[in-house]
Design a protein around this motif. Structure first.
Motif, mmCIF file in Angstrom:
data_model
loop_
_atom_site.group_PDB
_atom_site.id
_atom_site.type_symbol
_atom_site.label_atom_id
_atom_site.label_comp_id
_atom_site.label_asym_id
_atom_site.label_seq_id
_atom_site.Cartn_x
_atom_site.Cartn_y
_atom_site.Cartn_z
ATOM 1 N N LEU A 42 1.001 -1.140 -0.017
ATOM 2 C CA LEU A 42 0.239 -0.057 -0.040
ATOM 3 C C LEU A 42 0.838 1.276 -0.054
ATOM 4 N N TYR A 43 1.877 1.262 0.723
ATOM 5 C CA TYR A 43 2.677 2.497 0.985
ATOM 6 C C TYR A 43 3.575 2.605 -0.273
ATOM 7 N N ALA A 99 7.370 -4.786 -3.876
ATOM 8 C CA ALA A 99 6.303 -5.030 -2.993
ATOM 9 C C ALA A 99 4.878 -4.473 -3.705
ATOM 10 N N THR A 100 4.836 -3.776 -4.622
ATOM 11 C CA THR A 100 3.652 -3.118 -5.208
ATOM 12 C C THR A 100 3.018 -4.289 -6.199
ATOM 13 N N LEU A 101 3.728 -5.129 -6.714
ATOM 14 C CA LEU A 101 3.355 -6.210 -7.589
ATOM 15 C C LEU A 101 2.238 -7.213 -6.932
ATOM 16 N N PRO A 102 2.255 -7.515 -6.024
ATOM 17 C CA PRO A 102 1.134 -8.597 -5.541
ATOM 18 C C PRO A 102 -0.054 -7.635 -5.209
ATOM 19 N N ALA A 103 -0.206 -6.604 -5.300
ATOM 20 C CA ALA A 103 -1.410 -5.657 -4.936
ATOM 21 C C ALA A 103 -2.663 -6.224 -6.049
ATOM 22 N N GLN A 104 -1.992 -6.796 -7.343
ATOM 23 C CA GLN A 104 -3.446 -7.015 -8.281
ATOM 24 C C GLN A 104 -4.143 -8.341 -7.665
ATOM 25 N N HIS A 105 -3.406 -9.206 -6.886
ATOM 26 C CA HIS A 105 -3.981 -10.409 -6.458
ATOM 27 C C HIS A 105 -4.398 -10.142 -5.109
ATOM 28 N N ALA A 107 -9.441 -4.316 0.493
ATOM 29 C CA ALA A 107 -10.150 -3.058 -0.509
ATOM 30 C C ALA A 107 -9.390 -1.939 -0.557
ATOM 31 N N GLU A 108 -8.438 -1.759 0.495
ATOM 32 C CA GLU A 108 -7.829 -0.445 0.362
ATOM 33 C C GLU A 108 -6.446 -0.731 -0.562
ATOM 34 N N LEU A 109 -5.989 -1.814 -0.909
ATOM 35 C CA LEU A 109 -5.048 -1.906 -1.788
ATOM 36 C C LEU A 109 -5.570 -1.920 -2.969
ATOM 37 N N ILE A 110 -6.736 -2.589 -3.244
ATOM 38 C CA ILE A 110 -7.496 -2.632 -4.655
ATOM 39 C C ILE A 110 -7.601 -1.159 -4.960
ATOM 40 N N THR A 139 -6.364 1.716 -4.167
ATOM 41 C CA THR A 139 -5.146 2.423 -4.239
ATOM 42 C C THR A 139 -4.521 2.048 -5.592
ATOM 43 N N SER A 140 -4.549 0.815 -5.929
ATOM 44 C CA SER A 140 -4.079 0.273 -7.293
ATOM 45 C C SER A 140 -4.908 0.630 -8.250
ATOM 46 N N GLU A 141 -6.373 0.943 -8.007
ATOM 47 C CA GLU A 141 -7.148 1.375 -9.096
ATOM 48 C C GLU A 141 -6.986 2.819 -9.470
ATOM 49 N N GLU A 142 -6.784 3.717 -8.434
ATOM 50 C CA GLU A 142 -6.204 4.992 -8.418
ATOM 51 C C GLU A 142 -4.963 5.262 -9.283
ATOM 52 N N LEU A 143 -4.102 4.445 -9.094
ATOM 53 C CA LEU A 143 -2.783 4.412 -9.883
ATOM 54 C C LEU A 143 -3.183 4.130 -11.412
ATOM 55 N N ILE A 144 -4.096 3.167 -11.708
ATOM 56 C CA ILE A 144 -4.374 3.097 -13.211
ATOM 57 C C ILE A 144 -5.165 4.189 -13.714
#
Length: 192
Positions: A60-61, A103-109, A113-116, A118-123
């Motif tokens: 997340l960070y 460390a950011t790479l496993p976020a897709q899996h 909810a917060e990780l998802i 945040t990942s969506e915000e980046l995209i």
């Protein structure tokens, strides 16, 4: 058990990021982190839910840090300049923070909810930059964002693993790749 004075989640995560960048993501364990922080491992459980919780917080960070770096790079820019800026910022982040980037790479899996989110915000940020640079259908923009991310991630990963052994400047290579990518987009979508 009450948390140790001066020890908080942000301190733990920043130290974990430093450790990951210095020694690799696999070196981040509760034992190694507690040693770096000068605390006993059980003290970390007051702040993180074991190693998996620590890795999620680190992910997340990393995502937030990457998002912020790309946002700053795109600020005040548009078109090709904005795409170039976020491309260079992406590679810069992976170079400066190799362990944190990993460390950011496993976020897709993740199911977090917060990780998802945040990942969506980046995209969404990358999509927004692309949409401002190229006026096209949403589906076409998604294709371009996937290609962009593939270029950037592939370049960052190969560079980190020493996969570029030929004696050609890597910064020039990324410039050529980004310019070719943008030229290709213009040719493809101007002809439609």
């Amino acid at each position: 058990m009450s948390p140790r004075i001066g020890l908080d989640l942000q301190t733990i995560i920043r130290k974990a990021a430093e450790l990951a960048d210095k020694s690799g993501l696999e070196s981040v364990t509760l034992a190694s982190l507690s040693q770096e922080l000068g605390v006993r491992s059980p003290s970390l459980y007051n702040h993180v839910d074991g190693l998996s919780g620590l890795k999620e917080e680190l992910s997340l960070y990393g995502l937030k840090s990457l998002h912020d770096k790309l946002l700053r790079a795109a600020a005040g820019r548009s078109g090709d300049d904005a795409v170039f800026a976020i491309g260079l910022a992406y590679i810069g982040f992976a170079r400066e923070h190799p362990g944190l980037y990993e460390a950011t790479l496993p976020a897709q899996h993740s199911e977090n909810a917060e990780l998802i989110r945040t990942s969506e915000e980046l995209i969404k940020l990358i999509i927004q930059v692309m949409q401002l640079a190229f006026e096209m259908k949403q589906e076409d923009t998604i294709h371009l964002v996937r290609g962009f991310r593939s270029f950037m991630h592939g370049f960052a990963t190969l560079e980190r693993s020493g996969g570029f052994g030929l004696p050609v400047n890597l910064d020039e290579s990324i410039q050529v790749v980004l310019q070719t990518y943008l030229t290709g987009i213009r040719v493809k979508f101007q002809s439609q």
